[in-house]
Design a protein around this motif. Sequence first.
Motif, PDB file in Angstrom:
ATOM      1  N   PRO A  29     -14.096  14.627  -5.371  1.00 18.13           N
ATOM      2  CA  PRO A  29     -12.773  14.018  -5.205  1.00 18.13           C
ATOM      3  C   PRO A  29     -11.923  14.782  -4.201  1.00 18.13           C
ATOM      4  N   PRO A  30     -10.993  14.070  -3.522  1.00 19.05           N
ATOM      5  CA  PRO A  30     -10.052  14.769  -2.638  1.00 19.05           C
ATOM      6  C   PRO A  30      -9.318  15.856  -3.408  1.00 19.05           C
ATOM      7  N   ALA A  31      -8.998  16.910  -2.711  1.00 21.76           N
ATOM      8  CA  ALA A  31      -8.417  18.088  -3.369  1.00 21.76           C
ATOM      9  C   ALA A  31      -7.030  17.833  -3.927  1.00 21.76           C
ATOM     10  N   THR A  32      -6.315  16.907  -3.345  1.00 24.67           N
ATOM     11  CA  THR A  32      -4.953  16.621  -3.794  1.00 24.67           C
ATOM     12  C   THR A  32      -4.727  15.119  -3.902  1.00 24.67           C
ATOM     13  N   VAL A  33      -3.718  14.749  -4.666  1.00 27.48           N
ATOM     14  CA  VAL A  33      -3.336  13.343  -4.779  1.00 27.48           C
ATOM     15  C   VAL A  33      -2.859  12.819  -3.426  1.00 27.48           C
ATOM     16  N   GLU A  34      -2.123  13.642  -2.702  1.00 25.08           N
ATOM     17  CA  GLU A  34      -1.632  13.224  -1.390  1.00 25.08           C
ATOM     18  C   GLU A  34      -2.791  12.893  -0.457  1.00 25.08           C
ATOM     19  N   LEU A  35      -3.823  13.727  -0.455  1.00 21.93           N
ATOM     20  CA  LEU A  35      -4.987  13.487   0.399  1.00 21.93           C
ATOM     21  C   LEU A  35      -5.726  12.227  -0.036  1.00 21.93           C
ATOM     22  N   PHE A  36      -5.821  12.012  -1.347  1.00 17.72           N
ATOM     23  CA  PHE A  36      -6.444  10.791  -1.847  1.00 17.72           C
ATOM     24  C   PHE A  36      -5.709   9.565  -1.322  1.00 17.72           C
ATOM     25  N   CYS A  37      -4.389   9.585  -1.396  1.00 22.39           N
ATOM     26  CA  CYS A  37      -3.597   8.438  -0.945  1.00 22.39           C
ATOM     27  C   CYS A  37      -3.752   8.208   0.557  1.00 22.39           C
ATOM     28  N   GLN A  38      -3.803   9.292   1.321  1.00 26.00           N
ATOM     29  CA  GLN A  38      -3.966   9.162   2.760  1.00 26.00           C
ATOM     30  C   GLN A  38      -5.313   8.556   3.122  1.00 26.00           C
ATOM     31  N   ARG A  39      -6.321   8.824   2.310  1.00 21.76           N
ATOM     32  CA  ARG A  39      -7.672   8.349   2.609  1.00 21.76           C
ATOM     33  C   ARG A  39      -7.988   6.990   1.985  1.00 21.76           C
ATOM     34  N   HIS A  40      -7.494   6.745   0.753  1.00 23.52           N
ATOM     35  CA  HIS A  40      -7.993   5.615  -0.025  1.00 23.52           C
ATOM     36  C   HIS A  40      -6.933   4.601  -0.463  1.00 23.52           C
ATOM     37  N   VAL A  41      -5.677   4.855  -0.169  1.00 23.12           N
ATOM     38  CA  VAL A  41      -4.620   3.917  -0.582  1.00 23.12           C
ATOM     39  C   VAL A  41      -3.880   3.351   0.622  1.00 23.12           C
ATOM     40  N   GLU A  42      -3.401   4.209   1.487  1.00 20.46           N
ATOM     41  CA  GLU A  42      -2.548   3.771   2.590  1.00 20.46           C
ATOM     42  C   GLU A  42      -3.274   3.008   3.696  1.00 20.46           C
ATOM     43  N   PRO A  43      -4.505   3.378   4.085  1.00 23.15           N
ATOM     44  CA  PRO A  43      -5.150   2.671   5.208  1.00 23.15           C
ATOM     45  C   PRO A  43      -5.466   1.214   4.881  1.00 23.15           C
ATOM     46  N   MET A  44      -5.207   0.339   5.826  1.00 28.18           N
ATOM     47  CA  MET A  44      -5.591  -1.062   5.680  1.00 28.18           C
ATOM     48  C   MET A  44      -7.111  -1.151   5.617  1.00 28.18           C
ATOM     49  N   ASP A  51       0.710  13.872 -12.067  1.00 23.18           N
ATOM     50  CA  ASP A  51       0.057  14.361 -13.294  1.00 23.18           C
ATOM     51  C   ASP A  51      -0.673  13.240 -14.026  1.00 23.18           C
ATOM     52  N   PHE A  52      -0.127  12.036 -13.961  1.00 23.31           N
ATOM     53  CA  PHE A  52      -0.747  10.896 -14.644  1.00 23.31           C
ATOM     54  C   PHE A  52      -1.987  10.411 -13.894  1.00 23.31           C
ATOM     55  N   PHE A  53      -1.889  10.320 -12.569  1.00 24.04           N
ATOM     56  CA  PHE A  53      -2.958   9.693 -11.797  1.00 24.04           C
ATOM     57  C   PHE A  53      -4.096  10.634 -11.391  1.00 24.04           C
ATOM     58  N   PHE A  54      -3.848  11.937 -11.347  1.00 24.73           N
ATOM     59  CA  PHE A  54      -4.897  12.839 -10.854  1.00 24.73           C
ATOM     60  C   PHE A  54      -6.175  12.779 -11.690  1.00 24.73           C
ATOM     61  N   ARG A  81       0.829  -1.205   0.000  1.00 22.22           N
ATOM     62  CA  ARG A  81       0.000   0.000   0.000  1.00 22.22           C
ATOM     63  C   ARG A  81       0.869   1.263   0.000  1.00 22.22           C
ATOM     64  N   LEU A  82       1.935   1.245   0.770  1.00 16.41           N
ATOM     65  CA  LEU A  82       2.819   2.421   0.806  1.00 16.41           C
ATOM     66  C   LEU A  82       3.523   2.613  -0.537  1.00 16.41           C
ATOM     67  N   VAL A  83       3.957   1.524  -1.146  1.00 15.85           N
ATOM     68  CA  VAL A  83       4.577   1.609  -2.472  1.00 15.85           C
ATOM     69  C   VAL A  83       3.570   2.161  -3.479  1.00 15.85           C
ATOM     70  N   THR A  84       2.350   1.681  -3.419  1.00 11.05           N
ATOM     71  CA  THR A  84       1.303   2.166  -4.331  1.00 11.05           C
ATOM     72  C   THR A  84       1.057   3.651  -4.128  1.00 11.05           C
ATOM     73  N   SER A  85       0.960   4.072  -2.874  1.00 10.73           N
ATOM     74  CA  SER A  85       0.748   5.488  -2.564  1.00 10.73           C
ATOM     75  C   SER A  85       1.886   6.340  -3.103  1.00 10.73           C
ATOM     76  N   CYS A  86       3.099   5.885  -2.869  1.00 12.33           N
ATOM     77  CA  CYS A  86       4.268   6.645  -3.323  1.00 12.33           C
ATOM     78  C   CYS A  86       4.302   6.734  -4.844  1.00 12.33           C
ATOM     79  N   GLU A  87       3.973   5.646  -5.529  1.00 13.97           N
ATOM     80  CA  GLU A  87       3.946   5.645  -6.989  1.00 13.97           C
ATOM     81  C   GLU A  87       2.912   6.635  -7.517  1.00 13.97           C
ATOM     82  N   VAL A  88       1.732   6.662  -6.905  1.00 13.42           N
ATOM     83  CA  VAL A  88       0.680   7.586  -7.329  1.00 13.42           C
ATOM     84  C   VAL A  88       1.142   9.028  -7.137  1.00 13.42           C
ATOM     85  N   GLN A  89       1.777   9.302  -6.013  1.00 17.60           N
ATOM     86  CA  GLN A  89       2.204  10.680  -5.737  1.00 17.60           C
ATOM     87  C   GLN A  89       3.400  11.091  -6.594  1.00 17.60           C
TER      88      GLN A  89
END
Length: 299
Positions: A203-218, A190-193, A178-186
């Motif tokens: 949608p979350p205002a930023t890619v970072e916020l998206f990852c914190q909410r929808h990628v990193e949490p188990m 430009d590609f993933f937004f 999950r952390l690798v996926t989050s880092c790749e998205v961030q």
Amino acid sequence: MASTEPAAEPGAGGSEAPDRPSDEAILQQQNQIRAEQAKVSEYVGQEENLDALKAEYENGNQNFVQKISKLGERYRTFRRTRGDGNCFFRGFIYAYLEGLLQSQDLVEANRFMSVVQSWKGKLVEGGFQELVFEDAMELLLEQVKEVTRASTDQFSQEKLLVNMRDDTVSNMIVMFLRLVTSCEVQRREDFFFPFILGMYDEPPATVELFCQRHVEPMGEESDHLHIVAVTEALQIPVRVVYLDSSGLPSGGGDGSGGGGGLEASCHGFVPDSCPPGTVPRVHLLYRPGHYDILYAKST
């Protein structure tokens, strides 16, 4: 004795409809139900015949029945994963490790370990603390080393299954992915937004916020974006078979699979680094909200 408490004022018609539960309350209830169901299943199940999957729908959705029948032309068995929101990542890495164990492809194993090790610097550069992920990364690397030592130390598929059913090993590896996926998205914002913009009404205002909410949490479910990111990050080609209720039953709708039957749609996630004609190393079956592992027939 009659109560002296004032009676609640009735609504129109002498009754009042209860307030609708909030979206947050509904989601919490769904998560509780899913958590209870997950307790009775292993993180990774045993390999099963596709007939066991078809039996789940024989008295219900005949489109599913026919599509599963067609799957039998290309796939021999499947393996269930726990429906705890981590099923994609768990199924993905188990199927990949199992493939290394069976093939003893040392070139691929060494490539994968090099790629995983390269993520240490990328994660630190991306703001992730090494203390958070280093043990999980080592656990994943140790699994690869063990499955590729199978010819000398009798490492069996059963041992891999035991490891990936272990709470610590299995969940730490999923966390690392999950952390690798989050880092790749961030890193490729430009590609993933645009993907993120198309996924939500708000949608979350930023890619970072998206990852914190929808990628990193188990426990957060995965979709197309997660698959694209992790397959690119680790350079592992994946094929996902999508089992849904689209289409009209053929052959009179009796679910027998006769007359050709309906066919589930497939999507290949092939990293840009892979040469043309690359075959998938992992096959997954997607049913709404859940991923299981598929085993292709030998060609």
